[in-house]
Scaffold this motif. Structure first.
Motif: not given
Lengths: 280, 252
Positions: B143-163
């Protein structure tokens, strides 16, 4: 020929000058607030806030004018916000920059520069007489709405444009429609900017006198419907001071007005900060 | 060699009168990792954006020729762009988490598609985060902001968002260009695992990345497809001199 000035002295000199300018601005601001509060606050009491004016405002309180102010401002905001934000969305998201959008933008900017008394006159002619709404909250609210519309459009537009393009791309690439992108991505991100415009609008509506006196009238009764004539605090202040009814009560009204505007601003910005902190 | 799922036939794309892609002919097979390399401005991104029609957003641009996905022309009239974009998930060069919670980022697409069931959404989030090896790292702070993740985590989040879209294709546009080597490695590992279920198109300006993960690689230059072959061939015995010059670092 160039006169040599020690950079340190130069630096100190300009720092002092800029400090002075800022100081003068702040001083004037605080002087006005201090002066109004000093003359007005002694009159303000619970009774002043909760009792209706007696003898044209010579005695009694200002309750009905508080009600009038709140009702009129709310009405103006309720009309102007959807219109303004809607126009801003259309101008930024649904059209490409061309001569039509430029004309609309130019027009709305001109509208922002028109003196409020002209809006008052326009409202009087159109709403009060032509459409037969009479001196009423509705006439006043519509007039004020048109007056603050340009500000809301302008600030909303800027807020919407400052939302990163990448957000829109992401939304589209995730199968979002244009409308979904606007409502789920663009507007939430633009909300603080839009709110700033609305708050500016609230400030202008509360303080407006000329446009209101022509359209909402100056009845001292508590308004009972959209068609009742009503007096706002600023109109009340104007009449009390102009007609020499009671300077003390006039300043009392002014003090309440200033405090109300301060409270609204502080409250709005605190709420916004709290809301924004959550995900940024 | 699998079944052809994407086919470009004399496909060009114009921005104004300038062609960003010229007469591209290529086939992409099911469940392969298809690498696209080439210098900046070679049309790699334009090709990806033609596939999910993100190029449509750019005024005064149009396609020519045929671009088929599953045998159907992407630009045929009546094609649902929304549906198309759900079939082809896209990861951008810079990670763009939306200013929402991690949870809301993942379910963003599903919510737009109308999914409201909280249970199914929760399941979706866990599933997608596990597939991108992000679950362990963020499971206690969804429930925390996705903006707080590191760059690499953010990119994996984007990948997950697509899956979470349950796509057939994953398109990545230089996904690791801003990431450190370890984050890059994690993304590449994830891609290899995902290959079993998806067809992956990987645009990269890092030729070594293509060499590491792609099954076949295409080399684009100035909007033209210079050659396409198995990655092994491209990197050991390219048939075109320009390909050789590019992969050996003579320009780029």
């Amino acid at each position: 020929m160039r006169i040599y000035v020690d950079p340190k002295i130069e630096q100190r000199f300009f720092r002092a000058v800029l400090w002075l300018f800022t100081g003068v601005t702040v001083f004037i601001l605080f002087f006005i607030i201090f002066y109004v509060l000093k003359r007005g606050l002694p009159v303000v009491s619970l009774g002043f806030l909760t009792k209706n004016p007696v003898e044209m405002g010579k005695a009694g309180g200002i309750f009905s004018t508080i009600v009038g102010t709140v009702a009129l401002t709310l009405l103006a905001i309720l009309i102007a916000t959807p219109l303004g934000v809607g126009s801003a969305i259309y101008l930024t998201e649904y059209t490409r920059e061309n001569w039509v959008t430029r004309v609309i933008r130019f027009g709305s900017e001109c509208l922002a520069g028109i003196p409020s008394i002209i809006f008052g006159l326009f409202g009087f002619i159109l709403f009060v007489t032509k459409l037969g709404l009479g001196w009423s909250l509705l006439s006043g609210g519509l007039t004020l709405a048109f007056m603050i519309l340009p500000t809301i459009i302008r600030t909303s537009e800027e807020a919407i444009q400052s939302v990163p393009y990448a957000y829109r791309e992401v939304s589209f690439s995730l199968g979002g429609t244009k409308w979904q992108t606007v409502t789920r991505v663009v507007l939430p991100s633009a909300l603080p900017g839009i709110a700033t415009g609305v708050i500016l609008g609230v400030g202008r509506s509360i303080g407006e006198t000329a446009a209101v006196i022509f359209t909402a009238g100056s009845s001292l009764h508590i308004p009972t419907s959209l068609f009742s004539s009503s007096r706002t605090m600023s109109v009340h202040f104007y009449i009390l001071a102009r007609e020499g009814i009671s300077m003390a009560n006039a300043y009392g009204t002014a003090a309440v007005l200033i405090i109300a505007i301060l409270i609204i601003n502080v409250l709005a910005y605190t709420l916004m900060n709290k809301f924004m902190r959550k995900y940024c | 060699m699998g079944k052809t799922v994407i086919r470009a036939k004399n496909f060009s794309h114009f921005f104004g009168s300038v062609p960003a892609l010229k007469n591209i002919n290529l086939d992409i097979f099911q469940n392969e990792i298809f690498g696209i390399i080439g210098p900046a401005g070679s049309g790699k991104s334009t090709f990806l954006r033609a596939l999910n029609r993100l190029n449509d957003l750019i005024p005064n641009s149009w396609p020519e020729g045929i671009l088929e996905i599953g045998g159907r022309d992407v630009y045929a009239p009546g094609t649902s762009v929304v549906e198309l974009r759900r079939r082809l998930g896209m990861v951008f060069a810079t990670p763009v988490p939306l200013p929402r919670s991690i949870f809301e980022n993942i379910v963003f697409g599903a919510r737009m598609a109308g999914e409201k069931n909280r249970g199914r959404l929760t399941e979706l989030v866990a599933d997608c985060l596990k597939k991108t090896a992000l679950w362990e790292e963020v499971m206690d702070r969804l429930e925390t902001s996705a903006l707080k993740l590191s760059g690499g985590q953010q990119q994996r989040l984007c990948l997950a968002r697509i899956l979470a879209l349950r796509p057939e294709f994953i398109m990545l546009d230089e996904p690791t260009s801003g990431l450190d080597p370890i984050s890059t490695m994690k993304i590449e590992e994830t891609l290899r695992k995902l290959q079993a279920e998806y067809t992956i198109i990987l645009v990269t300006n890092n030729t070594k990345q293509a060499a590491r993960v792609a099954d076949r690689t295409a080399f684009f230059l100035n909007g033209e497809l210079i050659e396409v072959d198995t990655t092994e061939r491209i990197f050991s015995a390219p048939s075109d001199q320009r390909t050789n010059d590019y992969i050996s670092g003579k320009f780029g």
